[in-house]
Design a protein around this motif. Structure first.
Motif, PDB file in Angstrom:
ATOM      1  N   GLY A  78       5.260   6.891  -8.445  1.00 29.15           N
ATOM      2  CA  GLY A  78       6.089   6.790  -7.255  1.00 29.15           C
ATOM      3  C   GLY A  78       5.353   7.156  -5.980  1.00 29.15           C
ATOM      4  O   GLY A  78       4.154   7.416  -5.962  1.00 29.15           O
ATOM      5  N   GLY A  79       6.112   7.169  -4.904  1.00 22.68           N
ATOM      6  CA  GLY A  79       5.570   7.459  -3.587  1.00 22.68           C
ATOM      7  C   GLY A  79       6.262   6.584  -2.563  1.00 22.68           C
ATOM      8  O   GLY A  79       7.237   5.886  -2.870  1.00 22.68           O
ATOM      9  N   THR A  80       5.777   6.602  -1.348  1.00 20.19           N
ATOM     10  CA  THR A  80       6.324   5.762  -0.287  1.00 20.19           C
ATOM     11  C   THR A  80       5.385   4.590  -0.055  1.00 20.19           C
ATOM     12  O   THR A  80       4.195   4.780   0.216  1.00 20.19           O
ATOM     13  CB  THR A  80       6.505   6.567   1.010  1.00 20.19           C
ATOM     14  OG1 THR A  80       7.413   7.647   0.767  1.00 20.19           O
ATOM     15  CG2 THR A  80       7.067   5.691   2.115  1.00 20.19           C
ATOM     16  N   PHE A  81       5.926   3.374  -0.163  1.00 23.15           N
ATOM     17  CA  PHE A  81       5.124   2.159  -0.101  1.00 23.15           C
ATOM     18  C   PHE A  81       5.552   1.283   1.076  1.00 23.15           C
ATOM     19  O   PHE A  81       6.732   1.223   1.428  1.00 23.15           O
ATOM     20  CB  PHE A  81       5.278   1.348  -1.394  1.00 23.15           C
ATOM     21  CG  PHE A  81       4.720   2.020  -2.611  1.00 23.15           C
ATOM     22  CD1 PHE A  81       3.462   1.683  -3.090  1.00 23.15           C
ATOM     23  CD2 PHE A  81       5.450   2.990  -3.280  1.00 23.15           C
ATOM     24  CE1 PHE A  81       2.940   2.298  -4.220  1.00 23.15           C
ATOM     25  CE2 PHE A  81       4.936   3.617  -4.411  1.00 23.15           C
ATOM     26  CZ  PHE A  81       3.683   3.274  -4.880  1.00 23.15           C
ATOM     27  N   VAL A  82       4.581   0.593   1.649  1.00 18.31           N
ATOM     28  CA  VAL A  82       4.866  -0.389   2.696  1.00 18.31           C
ATOM     29  C   VAL A  82       5.454  -1.630   2.039  1.00 18.31           C
ATOM     30  O   VAL A  82       4.874  -2.177   1.095  1.00 18.31           O
ATOM     31  CB  VAL A  82       3.587  -0.772   3.464  1.00 18.31           C
ATOM     32  CG1 VAL A  82       3.896  -1.836   4.522  1.00 18.31           C
ATOM     33  CG2 VAL A  82       2.953   0.454   4.102  1.00 18.31           C
ATOM     34  N   VAL A  83       6.605  -2.084   2.524  1.00 21.06           N
ATOM     35  CA  VAL A  83       7.236  -3.272   1.940  1.00 21.06           C
ATOM     36  C   VAL A  83       7.392  -4.407   2.943  1.00 21.06           C
ATOM     37  O   VAL A  83       7.672  -5.544   2.568  1.00 21.06           O
ATOM     38  CB  VAL A  83       8.618  -2.932   1.328  1.00 21.06           C
ATOM     39  CG1 VAL A  83       8.451  -2.016   0.139  1.00 21.06           C
ATOM     40  CG2 VAL A  83       9.548  -2.312   2.361  1.00 21.06           C
TER      41      VAL A  83
ATOM     42  N   GLU B 266       0.834  -1.204   0.000  1.00 23.80           N
ATOM     43  CA  GLU B 266       0.000   0.000   0.000  1.00 23.80           C
ATOM     44  C   GLU B 266       0.868   1.253   0.000  1.00 23.80           C
ATOM     45  O   GLU B 266       1.914   1.307   0.637  1.00 23.80           O
ATOM     46  CB  GLU B 266      -0.916  -0.004   1.226  1.00 23.80           C
ATOM     47  CG  GLU B 266      -1.946   1.109   1.239  1.00 23.80           C
ATOM     48  CD  GLU B 266      -2.986   0.926   2.333  1.00 23.80           C
ATOM     49  OE1 GLU B 266      -3.725   1.887   2.599  1.00 23.80           O
ATOM     50  OE2 GLU B 266      -3.052  -0.180   2.916  1.00 23.80           O
ATOM     51  N   ARG B 267       0.405   2.254  -0.706  1.00 23.58           N
ATOM     52  CA  ARG B 267       1.134   3.523  -0.762  1.00 23.58           C
ATOM     53  C   ARG B 267       0.642   4.463   0.329  1.00 23.58           C
ATOM     54  O   ARG B 267      -0.564   4.625   0.529  1.00 23.58           O
ATOM     55  CB  ARG B 267       0.958   4.185  -2.130  1.00 23.58           C
ATOM     56  CG  ARG B 267       1.703   5.513  -2.261  1.00 23.58           C
ATOM     57  CD  ARG B 267       1.785   5.993  -3.696  1.00 23.58           C
ATOM     58  NE  ARG B 267       0.479   6.151  -4.303  1.00 23.58           N
ATOM     59  CZ  ARG B 267       0.294   6.490  -5.584  1.00 23.58           C
ATOM     60  NH1 ARG B 267       1.347   6.669  -6.378  1.00 23.58           N
ATOM     61  NH2 ARG B 267      -0.919   6.622  -6.067  1.00 23.58           N
TER      62      ARG B 267
ATOM     63  N   GLU C 109       9.590   1.821   1.464  1.00 24.51           N
ATOM     64  CA  GLU C 109      10.560   2.261   0.470  1.00 24.51           C
ATOM     65  C   GLU C 109       9.927   3.367  -0.357  1.00 24.51           C
ATOM     66  O   GLU C 109       8.705   3.404  -0.539  1.00 24.51           O
ATOM     67  CB  GLU C 109      11.014   1.114  -0.431  1.00 24.51           C
ATOM     68  CG  GLU C 109       9.956   0.571  -1.366  1.00 24.51           C
ATOM     69  CD  GLU C 109      10.493  -0.518  -2.286  1.00 24.51           C
ATOM     70  OE1 GLU C 109      11.554  -1.095  -1.972  1.00 24.51           O
ATOM     71  OE2 GLU C 109       9.845  -0.793  -3.320  1.00 24.51           O
ATOM     72  N   THR C 110      10.755   4.275  -0.832  1.00 22.64           N
ATOM     73  CA  THR C 110      10.274   5.391  -1.638  1.00 22.64           C
ATOM     74  C   THR C 110      10.680   5.166  -3.086  1.00 22.64           C
ATOM     75  O   THR C 110      11.850   4.910  -3.377  1.00 22.64           O
ATOM     76  CB  THR C 110      10.850   6.724  -1.127  1.00 22.64           C
ATOM     77  OG1 THR C 110      10.429   6.916   0.231  1.00 22.64           O
ATOM     78  CG2 THR C 110      10.340   7.885  -1.967  1.00 22.64           C
ATOM     79  N   ARG C 111       9.690   5.229  -3.965  1.00 22.83           N
ATOM     80  CA  ARG C 111       9.921   5.011  -5.392  1.00 22.83           C
ATOM     81  C   ARG C 111       9.690   6.313  -6.144  1.00 22.83           C
ATOM     82  O   ARG C 111       8.769   7.066  -5.836  1.00 22.83           O
ATOM     83  CB  ARG C 111       8.972   3.928  -5.924  1.00 22.83           C
ATOM     84  CG  ARG C 111       9.063   2.612  -5.154  1.00 22.83           C
ATOM     85  CD  ARG C 111       7.928   1.672  -5.508  1.00 22.83           C
ATOM     86  NE  ARG C 111       7.887   0.523  -4.603  1.00 22.83           N
ATOM     87  CZ  ARG C 111       6.868  -0.335  -4.537  1.00 22.83           C
ATOM     88  NH1 ARG C 111       5.807  -0.168  -5.322  1.00 22.83           N
ATOM     89  NH2 ARG C 111       6.912  -1.345  -3.680  1.00 22.83           N
ATOM     90  N   ARG C 112      10.510   6.553  -7.125  1.00 23.60           N
ATOM     91  CA  ARG C 112      10.414   7.768  -7.926  1.00 23.60           C
ATOM     92  C   ARG C 112       9.606   7.504  -9.193  1.00 23.60           C
ATOM     93  O   ARG C 112       9.308   6.380  -9.542  1.00 23.60           O
ATOM     94  CB  ARG C 112      11.816   8.271  -8.290  1.00 23.60           C
ATOM     95  CG  ARG C 112      12.736   8.481  -7.090  1.00 23.60           C
ATOM     96  CD  ARG C 112      12.172   9.493  -6.118  1.00 23.60           C
ATOM     97  NE  ARG C 112      13.014   9.643  -4.928  1.00 23.60           N
ATOM     98  CZ  ARG C 112      12.671  10.376  -3.884  1.00 23.60           C
ATOM     99  NH1 ARG C 112      11.510  11.020  -3.871  1.00 23.60           N
ATOM    100  NH2 ARG C 112      13.483  10.462  -2.836  1.00 23.60           N
ATOM    101  N   GLY C 113       9.272   8.572  -9.876  1.00 19.61           N
ATOM    102  CA  GLY C 113       8.576   8.426 -11.144  1.00 19.61           C
ATOM    103  C   GLY C 113       7.098   8.723 -11.049  1.00 19.61           C
ATOM    104  O   GLY C 113       6.572   9.111 -10.000  1.00 19.61           O
ATOM    105  N   ARG C 114       6.420   8.509 -12.169  1.00 19.88           N
ATOM    106  CA  ARG C 114       5.005   8.857 -12.287  1.00 19.88           C
ATOM    107  C   ARG C 114       4.140   8.143 -11.258  1.00 19.88           C
ATOM    108  O   ARG C 114       3.203   8.716 -10.706  1.00 19.88           O
ATOM    109  CB  ARG C 114       4.528   8.522 -13.698  1.00 19.88           C
ATOM    110  CG  ARG C 114       3.086   8.890 -13.966  1.00 19.88           C
ATOM    111  CD  ARG C 114       2.727   8.602 -15.410  1.00 19.88           C
ATOM    112  NE  ARG C 114       1.342   8.946 -15.684  1.00 19.88           N
ATOM    113  CZ  ARG C 114       0.762   8.781 -16.866  1.00 19.88           C
ATOM    114  NH1 ARG C 114       1.463   8.284 -17.886  1.00 19.88           N
ATOM    115  NH2 ARG C 114      -0.504   9.116 -17.042  1.00 19.88           N
TER     116      ARG C 114
END
Length: 251
Positions: free
Chosen positions: A79-84, A39-40, A72-77
């Motif tokens: 992107g965002g911070t997601f629960v891993v 989830e973001r 973790e934080t992902r970049r790009g269209r």
């Protein structure tokens, strides 16, 4: 989900304490299934507003969660911070924690949890409409199909937190989430758990029916009996463990 599920308002602590509080609250929301793996999280500005802190403070908390491997934080269209990863104690740490817990402290915790869960179930029966109760039954059936201590703990917590959500009491929701974080892993630890998935499902289903029928007194009684039964099993499991000194540390 985070805004409605954590039950926390703005933080008025010092900045350093604010960071620790945010880390604890987000990790707690994940550990009881309020935030699922994959989830973001809300955008940083929105999340900072929910906690009542500066964006810079929130970013420090997210950095701490990233360092722990929880998000973790992902970049790009997209992107965002997601629960891993959902933080969950090991069987060894749970066994040691239970062995070192006094029976008196467990009974005190049981009294608190019984009071909170009973009140939440009563208010859920009184305050919610039939359309709002559909998800509760779904969560009860979903919990029955789970496997493994972590999956069962998350599903069980999510059911009880949903009851608190239906109570429309922010304080009861906050308390239930805290108590689930503390007790659910002990209840479902495979190393010593004495809980039957079917028995838990039967209890949950009876609570669902009472809440759906708007029978507040029965819902309250069932919730209280369910919690006390769970704690009897936890205390029974404690007595089956080796002496704390053989596990490590002082009693």
């Amino acid at each position: 989900m985070l805004k409605n599920g954590t039950g926390h308002g703005s933080l008025e602590d010092a900045p350093g304490q604010q960071v620790g509080s945010i880390v604890e609250r987000i990790a707690s929301a994940i550990s009881v299934g309020m935030l699922a793996v994959g989830e973001r999280l809300p955008a940083e500005i929105e999340l900072a507003s929910q906690f009542g802190v500066a964006v810079a403070t929130l970013r420090k908390a997210l950095a701490s969660l990233r360092a722990k491997g929880i998000v973790e934080t992902r970049r790009g269209r997209n992107g965002g911070t997601f629960v891993v990863k959902a933080p969950f104690p090991t069987d060894e740490s749970l066994t040691a924690a239970l062995a070192h817990s006094s029976t008196a402290s467990l009974r005190d915790l049981a009294d608190e949890h019984t009071a909170i869960s009973s009140a939440a179930a009563q208010l859920a029966a009184e305050r919610t409409s039939p359309s709002q109760r559909t998800r509760l039954a779904e969560l009860a059936f979903r919990a029955r199909e789970t496997h493994g201590s972590q999956e069962r703990s998350l599903a069980d917590s999510r059911f009880h937190i949903e009851v608190a959500v239906l109570s429309h009491s922010q304080r009861l929701l906050t308390a239930e989430q805290r108590l689930q974080t503390e007790t659910a892993p002990l209840l479902w630890c495979e190393a010593f758990s004495k809980v039957s998935v079917q028995d838990a499902f039967n209890d949950h289903l009876a609570m669902v029916m009472a809440i759906e029928q708007g029978n507040a007194d029965v819902a309250r009684q069932l919730a209280g009996a369910h919690v006390m039964s769970n704690f009897r099993r936890i205390i029974e499991a404690k007595y089956s463990l080796p002496d704390p000194l053989s596990i490590g540390g002082d009693s």
